[in-house]
Design an enzyme around this catalytic site. Structure first.
Site, PDB file in Angstrom:
ATOM      1  N   GLY A 165      -5.765   4.573  -6.539  1.00 32.59           N
ATOM      2  CA  GLY A 165      -6.544   3.532  -5.879  1.00 32.59           C
ATOM      3  C   GLY A 165      -7.925   4.032  -5.541  1.00 32.59           C
ATOM      4  O   GLY A 165      -8.309   5.154  -5.894  1.00 32.59           O
ATOM      5  N   GLU A 182      -9.511   0.161 -11.427  1.00 35.16           N
ATOM      6  CA  GLU A 182      -8.726   1.363 -11.146  1.00 35.16           C
ATOM      7  C   GLU A 182      -7.672   1.593 -12.224  1.00 35.16           C
ATOM      8  O   GLU A 182      -7.418   2.729 -12.622  1.00 35.16           O
ATOM      9  CB  GLU A 182      -8.056   1.250  -9.772  1.00 35.16           C
ATOM     10  CG  GLU A 182      -9.019   1.350  -8.598  1.00 35.16           C
ATOM     11  CD  GLU A 182      -9.606   2.739  -8.432  1.00 35.16           C
ATOM     12  OE1 GLU A 182      -8.997   3.716  -8.914  1.00 35.16           O
ATOM     13  OE2 GLU A 182     -10.700   2.854  -7.845  1.00 35.16           O
ATOM     14  N   PRO A 191      -4.990   0.574  12.378  1.00 42.18           N
ATOM     15  CA  PRO A 191      -6.220   1.288  12.750  1.00 42.18           C
ATOM     16  C   PRO A 191      -6.229   2.765  12.378  1.00 42.18           C
ATOM     17  O   PRO A 191      -7.290   3.323  12.093  1.00 42.18           O
ATOM     18  CB  PRO A 191      -6.287   1.101  14.270  1.00 42.18           C
ATOM     19  CG  PRO A 191      -5.482  -0.131  14.532  1.00 42.18           C
ATOM     20  CD  PRO A 191      -4.388  -0.130  13.517  1.00 42.18           C
ATOM     21  N   ASP A 192      -5.059   3.390  12.358  1.00 38.63           N
ATOM     22  CA  ASP A 192      -5.006   4.833  12.123  1.00 38.63           C
ATOM     23  C   ASP A 192      -4.463   5.179  10.745  1.00 38.63           C
ATOM     24  O   ASP A 192      -4.056   6.315  10.514  1.00 38.63           O
ATOM     25  CB  ASP A 192      -4.156   5.504  13.199  1.00 38.63           C
ATOM     26  CG  ASP A 192      -2.732   4.965  13.243  1.00 38.63           C
ATOM     27  OD1 ASP A 192      -2.459   3.936  12.554  1.00 38.63           O
ATOM     28  OD2 ASP A 192      -1.890   5.540  13.961  1.00 38.63           O
ATOM     29  N   GLU A 243       3.161   9.311 -22.376  1.00 37.60           N
ATOM     30  CA  GLU A 243       2.686  10.280 -21.394  1.00 37.60           C
ATOM     31  C   GLU A 243       2.106   9.535 -20.199  1.00 37.60           C
ATOM     32  O   GLU A 243       1.626   8.410 -20.333  1.00 37.60           O
ATOM     33  CB  GLU A 243       1.600  11.182 -22.002  1.00 37.60           C
ATOM     34  CG  GLU A 243       2.068  12.035 -23.164  1.00 37.60           C
ATOM     35  CD  GLU A 243       3.070  13.105 -22.757  1.00 37.60           C
ATOM     36  OE1 GLU A 243       3.104  13.460 -21.557  1.00 37.60           O
ATOM     37  OE2 GLU A 243       3.811  13.569 -23.632  1.00 37.60           O
TER      38      GLU A 243
END
Length: 224
Positions: free
Chosen positions: A42, A58, A80-81, A102
């Site tokens: 990501g 991505e 928040p954390d 692969e």
């Protein structure tokens, strides 16, 4: 990322079936935070990208072409954390791909049940992606997204076995998928596995929904 500002990222749950096992694409982080730990692929959303464009970019950057692969938005994660660098909202995306020779880019395919500890909140994002895939197989034809362009009923059945962790009765399964209009299109050719009769090859048909759905906890009991 100060005050009320926050960054927006996308994280990808890329699932495939390898040797009968549901696997997820992981990468080892090279930079802090969580350097050396496994994580989902990501990155941050750029400039004028929308979320799906960022997720598609991505995919390309890790070596998977967008065309031909199922990609959908999964959920948003904004604790928040969740990121020690600051406030980062990430939008998870689910991609379903056929088995590849692969791992793309610098990724590794890891069995979902052996993914172990992951950076950030990626363990929760992975769990949500796996449950979405399991649910999708109940009421859509997306199981074929895990198969090559042409496949046998046995190959399709092994997808359900790997994703759901069940063992469908072969006769019941064949009857269900071949009687669903537009699910499978016969190619007119057969392939031999070296055992038993050659298997008929199919392609994914135009149908997207299953009516009635094939419920994982009901559909696969052997008929009495």
């Amino acid at each position: 990322m100060r005050g009320n500002l926050f960054a927006v990222a996308v994280d990808l749950v890329v699932l495939t079936v390898r040797d009968g096992v549901l696997c997820v694409l992981l990468r080892e982080r090279a930079a802090q935070p969580f350097a050396g730990e496994r994580a989902l692929p990501g990155g941050f959303v750029r400039g004028r990208e929308d979320l799906l464009d960022a997720a598609g970019r991505e995919l390309v950057e890790i070596g998977l072409a967008i065309d031909g692969h199922h990609l959908e938005q999964l959920a948003s994660y904004a604790a928040p954390d969740r990121d020690p660098r600051g406030r980062v909202l990430t939008v998870g995306h689910l991609a379903l791909v056929p088995d590849l020779p692969e791992p793309p880019g610098e990724g590794i395919w890891a069995p979902v049940d052996e993914a172990g500890t992951l950076a950030f909140d990626h363990k929760q994002i992975l769990a949500d992606g796996v449950e979405r895939a399991r649910a999708k197989l109940e009421y859509t034809t997306l199981a074929a997204a895990f198969c090559p362009a042409e496949f046998t009923i046995s190959q399709l059945r092994r997808v359900y076995e790997a994703v759901w962790g069940t063992t469908p009765d072969p006769r019941n399964f064949s009857r269900k998928v071949t009687s669903t209009p537009g699910f499978l299109v016969p190619t007119g050719t057969k392939v031999s596995s070296g055992r038993g009769r050659p298997g008929q090859l199919f392609r994914r048909g135009p149908a997207t929904a299953l009516h009635p759905p094939m419920l994982r906890d009901q559909a696969w009991h052997e008929d009495p």
